[in-house]
Structure formats: structure tokens, C-alpha cells
Design a protein around this motif. Structure first.
Motif, PDB file in Angstrom:
ATOM      1  N   ILE A   1       0.863  -1.184   0.000  1.00  0.00           N
ATOM      2  CA  ILE A   1       0.000   0.000   0.000  1.00  0.00           C
ATOM      3  C   ILE A   1       0.898   1.232   0.000  1.00  0.00           C
ATOM      4  O   ILE A   1       1.810   1.346   0.817  1.00  0.00           O
ATOM      5  CB  ILE A   1      -0.927   0.011   1.233  1.00  0.00           C
ATOM      6  CG1 ILE A   1      -1.875  -1.197   1.215  1.00  0.00           C
ATOM      7  CG2 ILE A   1      -1.729   1.307   1.299  1.00  0.00           C
ATOM      8  CD1 ILE A   1      -2.704  -1.342   2.465  1.00  0.00           C
ATOM      9  N   LYS A   2       0.638   2.135  -0.921  1.00  0.00           N
ATOM     10  CA  LYS A   2       1.435   3.363  -1.035  1.00  0.00           C
ATOM     11  C   LYS A   2       2.929   3.060  -1.122  1.00  0.00           C
ATOM     12  O   LYS A   2       3.764   3.763  -0.546  1.00  0.00           O
ATOM     13  CB  LYS A   2       1.156   4.294   0.139  1.00  0.00           C
ATOM     14  CG  LYS A   2      -0.255   4.868   0.164  1.00  0.00           C
ATOM     15  CD  LYS A   2      -0.377   5.925   1.250  1.00  0.00           C
ATOM     16  CE  LYS A   2      -1.747   6.586   1.247  1.00  0.00           C
ATOM     17  NZ  LYS A   2      -1.866   7.642   2.262  1.00  0.00           N
ATOM     18  N   GLY A   3       3.246   1.970  -1.816  1.00  0.00           N
ATOM     19  CA  GLY A   3       4.639   1.626  -2.040  1.00  0.00           C
ATOM     20  C   GLY A   3       5.323   0.920  -0.893  1.00  0.00           C
ATOM     21  O   GLY A   3       6.516   0.595  -0.988  1.00  0.00           O
ATOM     22  N   VAL A   4       4.609   0.635   0.197  1.00  0.00           N
ATOM     23  CA  VAL A   4       5.200   0.001   1.367  1.00  0.00           C
ATOM     24  C   VAL A   4       4.545  -1.359   1.594  1.00  0.00           C
ATOM     25  O   VAL A   4       3.309  -1.466   1.580  1.00  0.00           O
ATOM     26  CB  VAL A   4       5.032   0.878   2.625  1.00  0.00           C
ATOM     27  CG1 VAL A   4       5.601   0.177   3.856  1.00  0.00           C
ATOM     28  CG2 VAL A   4       5.692   2.233   2.426  1.00  0.00           C
ATOM     29  N   TRP A   5       5.352  -2.378   1.814  1.00  0.00           N
ATOM     30  CA  TRP A   5       4.823  -3.696   2.160  1.00  0.00           C
ATOM     31  C   TRP A   5       4.463  -3.727   3.644  1.00  0.00           C
ATOM     32  O   TRP A   5       5.278  -3.368   4.500  1.00  0.00           O
ATOM     33  CB  TRP A   5       5.828  -4.792   1.838  1.00  0.00           C
ATOM     34  CG  TRP A   5       5.870  -5.129   0.377  1.00  0.00           C
ATOM     35  CD1 TRP A   5       6.762  -4.679  -0.546  1.00  0.00           C
ATOM     36  CD2 TRP A   5       4.948  -5.970  -0.322  1.00  0.00           C
ATOM     37  NE1 TRP A   5       6.454  -5.194  -1.782  1.00  0.00           N
ATOM     38  CE2 TRP A   5       5.360  -5.991  -1.678  1.00  0.00           C
ATOM     39  CE3 TRP A   5       3.820  -6.710   0.065  1.00  0.00           C
ATOM     40  CZ2 TRP A   5       4.680  -6.725  -2.650  1.00  0.00           C
ATOM     41  CZ3 TRP A   5       3.153  -7.444  -0.901  1.00  0.00           C
ATOM     42  CH2 TRP A   5       3.573  -7.452  -2.241  1.00  0.00           C
ATOM     43  N   ILE A   6       3.239  -4.168   3.939  1.00  0.00           N
ATOM     44  CA  ILE A   6       2.741  -4.258   5.316  1.00  0.00           C
ATOM     45  C   ILE A   6       2.408  -5.718   5.603  1.00  0.00           C
ATOM     46  O   ILE A   6       1.702  -6.369   4.825  1.00  0.00           O
ATOM     47  CB  ILE A   6       1.499  -3.373   5.495  1.00  0.00           C
ATOM     48  CG1 ILE A   6       1.859  -1.915   5.173  1.00  0.00           C
ATOM     49  CG2 ILE A   6       0.951  -3.487   6.916  1.00  0.00           C
ATOM     50  CD1 ILE A   6       0.671  -1.031   4.943  1.00  0.00           C
ATOM     51  N   TYR A   7       2.926  -6.218   6.706  1.00  0.00           N
ATOM     52  CA  TYR A   7       2.824  -7.631   7.043  1.00  0.00           C
ATOM     53  C   TYR A   7       1.964  -7.813   8.287  1.00  0.00           C
ATOM     54  O   TYR A   7       2.067  -7.042   9.246  1.00  0.00           O
ATOM     55  CB  TYR A   7       4.212  -8.206   7.330  1.00  0.00           C
ATOM     56  CG  TYR A   7       5.147  -8.167   6.148  1.00  0.00           C
ATOM     57  CD1 TYR A   7       5.429  -9.316   5.413  1.00  0.00           C
ATOM     58  CD2 TYR A   7       5.757  -6.975   5.757  1.00  0.00           C
ATOM     59  CE1 TYR A   7       6.283  -9.281   4.322  1.00  0.00           C
ATOM     60  CE2 TYR A   7       6.612  -6.925   4.666  1.00  0.00           C
ATOM     61  CZ  TYR A   7       6.874  -8.084   3.953  1.00  0.00           C
ATOM     62  OH  TYR A   7       7.721  -8.035   2.874  1.00  0.00           O
ATOM     63  N   SER A   8       1.147  -8.871   8.274  1.00  0.00           N
ATOM     64  CA  SER A   8       0.431  -9.284   9.476  1.00  0.00           C
ATOM     65  C   SER A   8       1.015 -10.608   9.947  1.00  0.00           C
ATOM     66  O   SER A   8       1.074 -11.579   9.181  1.00  0.00           O
ATOM     67  CB  SER A   8      -1.066  -9.451   9.198  1.00  0.00           C
ATOM     68  OG  SER A   8      -1.762  -9.824  10.380  1.00  0.00           O
ATOM     69  N   VAL A   9       1.450 -10.637  11.204  1.00  0.00           N
ATOM     70  CA  VAL A   9       2.135 -11.814  11.739  1.00  0.00           C
ATOM     71  C   VAL A   9       1.519 -12.223  13.069  1.00  0.00           C
ATOM     72  O   VAL A   9       0.896 -11.417  13.770  1.00  0.00           O
ATOM     73  CB  VAL A   9       3.646 -11.541  11.936  1.00  0.00           C
ATOM     74  CG1 VAL A   9       4.265 -11.020  10.647  1.00  0.00           C
ATOM     75  CG2 VAL A   9       3.909 -10.560  13.069  1.00  0.00           C
ATOM     76  N   HIS A  10       1.693 -13.490  13.392  1.00  0.00           N
ATOM     77  CA  HIS A  10       1.208 -14.021  14.665  1.00  0.00           C
ATOM     78  C   HIS A  10       2.123 -15.168  15.055  1.00  0.00           C
ATOM     79  O   HIS A  10       2.006 -16.274  14.527  1.00  0.00           O
ATOM     80  CB  HIS A  10      -0.235 -14.496  14.524  1.00  0.00           C
ATOM     81  CG  HIS A  10      -0.918 -14.755  15.826  1.00  0.00           C
ATOM     82  ND1 HIS A  10      -2.187 -15.272  15.921  1.00  0.00           N
ATOM     83  CD2 HIS A  10      -0.516 -14.560  17.110  1.00  0.00           C
ATOM     84  CE1 HIS A  10      -2.541 -15.382  17.179  1.00  0.00           C
ATOM     85  NE2 HIS A  10      -1.534 -14.952  17.929  1.00  0.00           N
ATOM     86  N   LEU A  11       3.047 -14.908  15.974  1.00  0.00           N
ATOM     87  CA  LEU A  11       4.033 -15.912  16.342  1.00  0.00           C
ATOM     88  C   LEU A  11       3.454 -16.927  17.322  1.00  0.00           C
ATOM     89  O   LEU A  11       2.412 -16.717  17.944  1.00  0.00           O
ATOM     90  CB  LEU A  11       5.265 -15.236  16.941  1.00  0.00           C
ATOM     91  CG  LEU A  11       5.976 -14.192  16.071  1.00  0.00           C
ATOM     92  CD1 LEU A  11       7.308 -13.804  16.695  1.00  0.00           C
ATOM     93  CD2 LEU A  11       6.158 -14.662  14.641  1.00  0.00           C
ATOM     94  N   ASP A  12       4.170 -18.023  17.460  1.00  0.00           N
ATOM     95  CA  ASP A  12       3.785 -19.152  18.312  1.00  0.00           C
ATOM     96  C   ASP A  12       3.465 -18.697  19.737  1.00  0.00           C
ATOM     97  O   ASP A  12       4.216 -17.923  20.333  1.00  0.00           O
ATOM     98  CB  ASP A  12       4.943 -20.146  18.325  1.00  0.00           C
ATOM     99  CG  ASP A  12       4.669 -21.386  19.150  1.00  0.00           C
ATOM    100  OD1 ASP A  12       3.494 -21.663  19.468  1.00  0.00           O
ATOM    101  OD2 ASP A  12       5.650 -22.088  19.469  1.00  0.00           O
ATOM    102  N   TYR A  13       2.345 -19.195  20.270  1.00  0.00           N
ATOM    103  CA  TYR A  13       1.937 -18.793  21.618  1.00  0.00           C
ATOM    104  C   TYR A  13       2.414 -19.760  22.700  1.00  0.00           C
ATOM    105  O   TYR A  13       2.286 -19.459  23.905  1.00  0.00           O
ATOM    106  CB  TYR A  13       0.411 -18.668  21.691  1.00  0.00           C
ATOM    107  CG  TYR A  13      -0.321 -19.985  21.611  1.00  0.00           C
ATOM    108  CD1 TYR A  13      -0.663 -20.687  22.766  1.00  0.00           C
ATOM    109  CD2 TYR A  13      -0.661 -20.542  20.378  1.00  0.00           C
ATOM    110  CE1 TYR A  13      -1.328 -21.902  22.697  1.00  0.00           C
ATOM    111  CE2 TYR A  13      -1.328 -21.750  20.298  1.00  0.00           C
ATOM    112  CZ  TYR A  13      -1.653 -22.425  21.456  1.00  0.00           C
ATOM    113  OH  TYR A  13      -2.303 -23.633  21.381  1.00  0.00           O
ATOM    114  N   THR A  14       2.968 -20.924  22.328  1.00  0.00           N
ATOM    115  CA  THR A  14       3.357 -21.916  23.336  1.00  0.00           C
ATOM    116  C   THR A  14       4.666 -21.517  24.010  1.00  0.00           C
ATOM    117  O   THR A  14       5.450 -20.715  23.490  1.00  0.00           O
ATOM    118  CB  THR A  14       3.498 -23.305  22.711  1.00  0.00           C
ATOM    119  OG1 THR A  14       4.548 -23.298  21.736  1.00  0.00           O
ATOM    120  CG2 THR A  14       2.192 -23.722  22.035  1.00  0.00           C
TER     121      THR A  14
END
Length: 286
Positions: free
Chosen positions: A119-132
Motif C-alpha cells: 500500500i502506497k509503495g510500502v509492504w505491510i505484514y500481518s504476523v502471529h508468532l507461536d503462543y506456546t
């Protein structure tokens, strides 16, 4: 802690399709972008009228794009439809909704499953790391050695490295539920509230060593007076013990002199708040 997308007429090399969850609203100022990260607590299913409440909070926060975690059924599409926004549709644990159109989209199984949009030339990431093997429990409940704490962080460390490798060198904003505190928070100045521990949490340290800044801590550099805890506005006790309160929802960014954070804050809380996490909201100049 779980991830699908649409923009009319745009085909991507990844094989995913982009789609519109409603009419595209007017874009924000060309030189700014407001990013929000929100764990939806199983897609809003843990509270009454959760989808509507989530959509309302996104609107009140003034976000342009939101990294969502904890997908449930078609929760992302429902949230996007309420807002009239664009949405990814990964079908697993993470998604992104945006009031601005996607210029590109990609997904990887690395990092526990990660989705990215441009978006608008910028990569935006959604992450969710391990909860254990949650680190604060090692320190506060089990009184584990540092060696044990770091050993139990191995999977989150691995996931963080996978995300970092996948993101490459392009300007990027990486937002999500990291399920770990930040190495910027468990310091000598705060050890009294962190079970007398000073921990260089590996998952966040990896990003910092690669040149990523922490938006919240950049704007609020004093971890002792402005902790910014996002876990948890709901969970305060754990089997009769105080639940460790930490900042585990983060917005990290890297982009040289053209990508800078101008404000950052936690968002949410109160009786109508639809999540067991607070959100974090950061505004960037592009």
C-alpha cells in the motif's frame, strides 16, 4: 492466534486473488499511513456483537490499514464488509483489512503463516508468532534460568527469522501479535515489574539487529514510565497468580529516511472492548 483476499481486475503471481469487500473510500493524505494491529480474540466471537465492535474501534482509531490476528470462520470478510474496505482472505490465522487498495499481495507459510500487502509503495505484514512456551511464564511462574528461557524461545526466534528473510530489504511495516515481550522492555530499569529479570527476547532482537525500529518505543522511549502493555486488559490472574502484563502486540518498521513514525499509542480497553489484547496504532510519514 489463526488466515484469505480480493481487488477487482488485479491478478498476482502468487496465485492469490484480491477482492473488494465494498466500495473503495477516499484515500488518506498521500504522505501518511496509519497502521493498526489488533488481535480479534477468535474473530470477535468471545464478546457480544464482536464484529460490529471491532469495525467501530477500527473506525474510531482512524486506521488506514489493520493487521488482524485470530481469524474465525469468515470474520475478516465480515469486518471488511462492515467497513466497506479491501481485505485479504488467507483462510488461516492472519489477515489485513485496508481502506486503501492493494498494489500487491503475497503470503508465506513461513513465520507461522504471514500475509503481506503493498500500500502506497510500502509492504505491510500481518504476523502471529507461536503462543506456546510463553516466556513471561518461564520467568514469573517457573523461575527458570536464562538458559531455559532462551531455549524455549527457539520457535519464535525461528519464525521471526523466517519473516525477516521473506520481507527482504524493501521498506516494510511488520505488525502483529508476537506472543513475546520486547527486548526493549525487559531492561534493568524495569526488572522490578518483570520478576527481577532482564531478558533480550530473541524474536524482537532479531528485527532490531536487522535495522527495524519499534514504532511504539520510538515514540515512547521510556519503558519504565510508559510500558504500553497490550496483554491483557482482560486476563489479570492466572491460577490465583498475577498474570504478567506485557507489550506483545507490536508494529515494527524499516524504510530508511522516507518511512518515519510520527505517533504511536495503545488503543482500547473498557467494558465494550472486543478483545483480550489492546491494539496498537502508529502513524507514519512516507
Amino acid at each position: 492466534m489463526r488466515i484469505r483476499s480480493r481487488v477487482a481486475g488485479l491478478a498476482l503471481a502468487t496465485g492469490l486473488t484480491l477482492g473488494v469487500a465494498g466500495p473503495a473510500p477516499t484515500a488518506s493524505a498521500a504522505d501518511t499511513l496509519t497502521v493498526m494491529s489488533l488481535n480479534t480474540w477468535l474473530g470477535g466471537t468471545k464478546v457480544t456483537d464482536g464484529v460490529n465492535k471491532i469495525a467501530a474501534e477500527i473506525t474510531k482509531a482512524g486506521a488506514d490499514v489493520v493487521s488482524l490476528q485470530e481469524y474465525s470462520a469468515d470474520s475478516t470478510q465480515k469486518i471488511a464488509a462492515k467497513l466497506g474496505w479491501y481485505a485479504t482472505d488467507t483462510g488461516t490465522d492472519v489477515d489485513i483489512v485496508s481502506r486503501l487498495p492493494f498494489e500487491g499481495e503475497d503470503w508465506t507459510a513461513g513465520g507461522g503463516g504471514t500475509v503481506a500487502v503493498k500500500i502506497k509503495g510500502v509492504w505491510i505484514y500481518s504476523v502471529h508468532l507461536d503462543y506456546t512456551k510463553y516466556g513471561p511464564y518461564n520467568a514469573c511462574f517457573d523461575n527458570d534460568s536464562y538458559a531455559t528461557i532462551y531455549a524455549d524461545e527457539a520457535n519464535r526466534k525461528k519464525q521471526a527469522q523466517e519473516i525477516l528473510n521473506w520481507a527482504g530489504s524493501s521498506p516494510a511495516i511488520i505488525a502483529g501479535d508476537f506472543n513475546t515481550p520486547s527486548h526493549l522492555d525487559w531492561t534493568a530499569d524495569t526488572q522490578a515489574v518483570h520478576c527481577n529479570s532482564v531478558v533480550q527476547w530473541p524474536a524482537t532482537k532479531i528485527f532490531a539487529d536487522a535495522g527495524y525500529s519499534d514504532a511504539y518505543r520510538k515514540v515512547n522511549p521510556d519503558e519504565a514510565t510508559v510500558p504500553g502493555n497490550t496483554w491483557s486488559p482482560v486476563v489479570k490472574t492466572n491460577q490465583g497468580r498475577p498474570e504478567p502484563q506485557d507489550r506483545i502486540d507490536l508494529i515494527l518498521y524499516r524504510g530508511g529516511p522516507t518511512l518515519n513514525v510520527t505517533s504511536a499509542r495503545t488503543w482500547g480497553g473498557g467494558s465494550n472492548w472486543p478483545s483480550d489484547h489492546l491494539a496498537v496504532v502508529a502513524k507514519f510519514n512516507l
